[in-house]
Design a protein around this motif. Structure first.
Motif, PDB file in Angstrom:
ATOM      1  N   UNK A 214      39.104  62.522  15.134  1.00  0.00           N
ATOM      2  CA  UNK A 214      40.137  61.588  14.695  1.00  0.00           C
ATOM      3  C   UNK A 214      41.201  61.417  15.770  1.00  0.00           C
ATOM      4  N   UNK A 215      41.593  60.157  15.998  1.00  0.00           N
ATOM      5  CA  UNK A 215      42.619  59.874  16.989  1.00  0.00           C
ATOM      6  C   UNK A 215      42.103  59.779  18.406  1.00  0.00           C
ATOM      7  N   UNK A 216      40.775  59.780  18.576  1.00  0.00           N
ATOM      8  CA  UNK A 216      40.198  59.636  19.913  1.00  0.00           C
ATOM      9  C   UNK A 216      40.439  58.223  20.436  1.00  0.00           C
ATOM     10  N   UNK A 217      40.385  58.077  21.766  1.00  0.00           N
ATOM     11  CA  UNK A 217      40.680  56.804  22.421  1.00  0.00           C
ATOM     12  C   UNK A 217      39.486  56.308  23.232  1.00  0.00           C
ATOM     13  N   UNK A 218      39.472  55.000  23.462  1.00  0.00           N
ATOM     14  CA  UNK A 218      38.570  54.411  24.444  1.00  0.00           C
ATOM     15  C   UNK A 218      39.387  53.491  25.339  1.00  0.00           C
ATOM     16  N   UNK A 219      39.083  53.498  26.633  1.00  0.00           N
ATOM     17  CA  UNK A 219      39.734  52.611  27.601  1.00  0.00           C
ATOM     18  C   UNK A 219      38.661  52.067  28.528  1.00  0.00           C
ATOM     19  N   UNK A 220      38.643  50.735  28.666  1.00  0.00           N
ATOM     20  CA  UNK A 220      37.658  50.118  29.549  1.00  0.00           C
ATOM     21  C   UNK A 220      38.240  48.842  30.143  1.00  0.00           C
ATOM     22  N   UNK A 221      37.533  48.291  31.120  1.00  0.00           N
ATOM     23  CA  UNK A 221      37.905  47.008  31.700  1.00  0.00           C
ATOM     24  C   UNK A 221      36.725  46.061  31.559  1.00  0.00           C
ATOM     25  N   UNK A 222      37.019  44.760  31.613  1.00  0.00           N
ATOM     26  CA  UNK A 222      35.940  43.800  31.407  1.00  0.00           C
ATOM     27  C   UNK A 222      36.282  42.453  32.030  1.00  0.00           C
ATOM     28  N   UNK A 223      35.227  41.681  32.267  1.00  0.00           N
ATOM     29  CA  UNK A 223      35.367  40.291  32.687  1.00  0.00           C
ATOM     30  C   UNK A 223      35.100  39.384  31.487  1.00  0.00           C
ATOM     31  N   UNK A 224      35.643  38.172  31.500  1.00  0.00           N
ATOM     32  CA  UNK A 224      35.270  37.196  30.473  1.00  0.00           C
ATOM     33  C   UNK A 224      33.777  36.896  30.545  1.00  0.00           C
ATOM     34  N   UNK A 225      33.219  36.526  29.421  1.00  0.00           N
ATOM     35  CA  UNK A 225      31.789  36.216  29.341  1.00  0.00           C
ATOM     36  C   UNK A 225      31.388  35.118  30.322  1.00  0.00           C
ATOM     37  N   UNK A 226      32.291  34.177  30.578  1.00  0.00           N
ATOM     38  CA  UNK A 226      31.977  33.064  31.471  1.00  0.00           C
ATOM     39  C   UNK A 226      31.731  33.513  32.906  1.00  0.00           C
ATOM     40  N   UNK A 227      32.376  34.600  33.323  1.00  0.00           N
ATOM     41  CA  UNK A 227      32.140  35.138  34.665  1.00  0.00           C
ATOM     42  C   UNK A 227      30.745  35.751  34.732  1.00  0.00           C
ATOM     43  N   UNK A 228      30.361  36.411  33.661  1.00  0.00           N
ATOM     44  CA  UNK A 228      29.069  37.100  33.618  1.00  0.00           C
ATOM     45  C   UNK A 228      27.907  36.118  33.601  1.00  0.00           C
ATOM     46  N   UNK A 229      28.027  35.041  32.816  1.00  0.00           N
ATOM     47  CA  UNK A 229      26.907  34.092  32.724  1.00  0.00           C
ATOM     48  C   UNK A 229      26.969  32.978  33.766  1.00  0.00           C
ATOM     49  N   UNK A 230      28.014  32.976  34.601  1.00  0.00           N
ATOM     50  CA  UNK A 230      28.098  32.008  35.688  1.00  0.00           C
ATOM     51  C   UNK A 230      28.725  30.682  35.316  1.00  0.00           C
ATOM     52  N   UNK A 231      29.247  30.561  34.103  1.00  0.00           N
ATOM     53  CA  UNK A 231      29.809  29.289  33.659  1.00  0.00           C
ATOM     54  C   UNK A 231      31.317  29.169  33.887  1.00  0.00           C
ATOM     55  N   UNK A 232      31.933  30.201  34.460  1.00  0.00           N
ATOM     56  CA  UNK A 232      33.379  30.182  34.700  1.00  0.00           C
ATOM     57  C   UNK A 232      33.759  28.993  35.587  1.00  0.00           C
ATOM     58  N   UNK A 233      34.800  28.280  35.187  1.00  0.00           N
ATOM     59  CA  UNK A 233      35.223  27.120  35.958  1.00  0.00           C
ATOM     60  C   UNK A 233      36.058  27.494  37.177  1.00  0.00           C
ATOM     61  N   UNK A 234      36.596  28.711  37.183  1.00  0.00           N
ATOM     62  CA  UNK A 234      37.385  29.161  38.328  1.00  0.00           C
ATOM     63  C   UNK A 234      36.455  29.537  39.484  1.00  0.00           C
ATOM     64  N   UNK A 235      36.846  29.162  40.685  1.00  0.00           N
ATOM     65  CA  UNK A 235      36.018  29.462  41.849  1.00  0.00           C
ATOM     66  C   UNK A 235      35.833  30.968  42.030  1.00  0.00           C
ATOM     67  N   UNK A 236      36.890  31.735  41.790  1.00  0.00           N
ATOM     68  CA  UNK A 236      36.780  33.184  41.954  1.00  0.00           C
ATOM     69  C   UNK A 236      35.752  33.754  40.983  1.00  0.00           C
ATOM     70  N   UNK A 237      35.690  33.194  39.775  1.00  0.00           N
ATOM     71  CA  UNK A 237      34.697  33.657  38.808  1.00  0.00           C
ATOM     72  C   UNK A 237      33.284  33.378  39.268  1.00  0.00           C
ATOM     73  N   UNK A 238      33.057  32.197  39.808  1.00  0.00           N
ATOM     74  CA  UNK A 238      31.742  31.848  40.344  1.00  0.00           C
ATOM     75  C   UNK A 238      31.381  32.759  41.517  1.00  0.00           C
ATOM     76  N   UNK A 239      32.362  33.003  42.387  1.00  0.00           N
ATOM     77  CA  UNK A 239      32.102  33.838  43.569  1.00  0.00           C
ATOM     78  C   UNK A 239      31.733  35.264  43.188  1.00  0.00           C
ATOM     79  N   UNK A 240      32.453  35.830  42.215  1.00  0.00           N
ATOM     80  CA  UNK A 240      32.153  37.193  41.768  1.00  0.00           C
ATOM     81  C   UNK A 240      30.743  37.250  41.187  1.00  0.00           C
TER      82      UNK A 240
END
Length: 306
Positions: A214-240
């Motif tokens: 009880x009271x345990x934590x989780x911490x993570x980082x993530x990208x938006x789904x659009x960066x992962x599937x390649x549909x991100x409109x931002x150039x940096x998202x496409x480049x990554x």
């Protein structure tokens, strides 16, 4: 150290890479670079990161400062602000671990540990917390060798758990190595969830919810789904997206923007907080660092298991 020749074509050979993670070494290199800044300027500090970077890479940088600067500027144009976001991530996760020690965690589970050195550099862990480092066997083998070189032996408070997240049941491996499901625990997933398939993410989160005190934590980082599937409109998202496909460590999981709270509630978590680039820039990049850019597409999130 050459510039990539293509950011569009998939590289099937690299996608089936074996051996320790090149991404883990790259993240260590970020920690090295930031740690070498003056104390009043650096965002994070890791005196051990240098041991996990190829000596030839460090020697090249030392003997070719102009070339190194040119390459840094090139990647900054390609991925504006991402390096600073990665360094802010290190600091935010460090601060979260320190606060969690004060709040009484008894175990720290680092999933996708890579070349994480928190077990050795954060005060209080050795005395109060059992640390489990979980990662691919190939990366673990390199990590263990380096830790022995640095400290002379492996630390008593750290347990290394070799797991391939795509094929192994990490929960079974963790419990077999002495993880106590009744204790208050912090789970760190730094730079991990975006590299494993959605089903593996769900299995990981399900284990955490069902097998934590009880009271345990989780911490993570993530990208938006659009960066992962390649549909991100931002150039940096496409480049990554394209760069990671080309280098053989493609993104596999993301969360739709604005949906992280819903995503985690549906999986049994509560007290969810999403940390945006604007928020962590405000936290860490002020004074001499106020003009350093961060990437708008790298988020942090944490939640509690009630």
């Amino acid at each position: 150290m050459q510039k990539p020749t293509s950011f569009t074509a998939s590289n099937e050979t690299n996608a089936k890479r074996k051996g320790s993670s090149k991404m883990a070494e790259l993240i260590a290199l970020h920690r090295v670079a930031e740690s070498r800044k003056p104390e009043g300027e650096r965002i994070c500090y890791d005196p051990y990161a240098v041991y996990f970077v190829d000596p030839e890479t460090l020697a090249f940088a030392a003997s070719n400062p102009e070339k190194t600067k040119e390459m840094s500027e090139y990647y900054e144009r390609l991925f504006p602000g991402l390096g600073n976001s990665i360094r802010a991530r290190v600091r935010y996760f460090d601060d979260f671990v320190k606060n969690s020690i004060d709040e009484g965690i008894r175990q720290l589970v680092i999933l996708g540990a890579g070349y994480d050195t928190r077990a050795h550099r954060i005060e209080g862990l050795k005395e109060k917390v059992r640390v489990f480092e979980v990662d691919h066997p190939d990366t673990h083998n390199v990590k263990i060798k380096k830790v022995k070189e640095i400290f002379g032996s492996l630390p008593d408070h750290v347990t290394y758990v070799p797991v391939d997240f795509e094929t192994d049941n990490f929960g079974e491996r963790l419990i077999a190595q002495g993880y106590d499901r009744s204790l208050k625990t912090l789970f760190l997933l730094e730079g991990l969830v975006m590299y494993i398939p959605p089903e593996a993410v769900d299995e990981t989160l399900s284990f955490i919810v069902r097998n934590s005190g009880k009271g345990s934590f989780i911490l993570f980082d993530y990208y938006p789904e659009s960066v992962v599937d390649g549909s991100c409109e931002l150039e940096v998202g496409k480049n990554i997206h394209n760069y990671l496909v080309q280098t053989g460590e493609p993104l596999k999981f993301g969360i739709k923007e604005g949906m992280v709270e819903t995503f985690l509630i549906e999986r049994g978590f509560s007290r969810i907080q999403n940390v945006t680039a604007e928020e962590y820039k405000k936290m860490y990049f002020h004074g001499i660092n106020k003009d350093r850019k961060v990437s708008s597409i790298l988020f942090f999130a944490h939640a509690v298991i009630e």
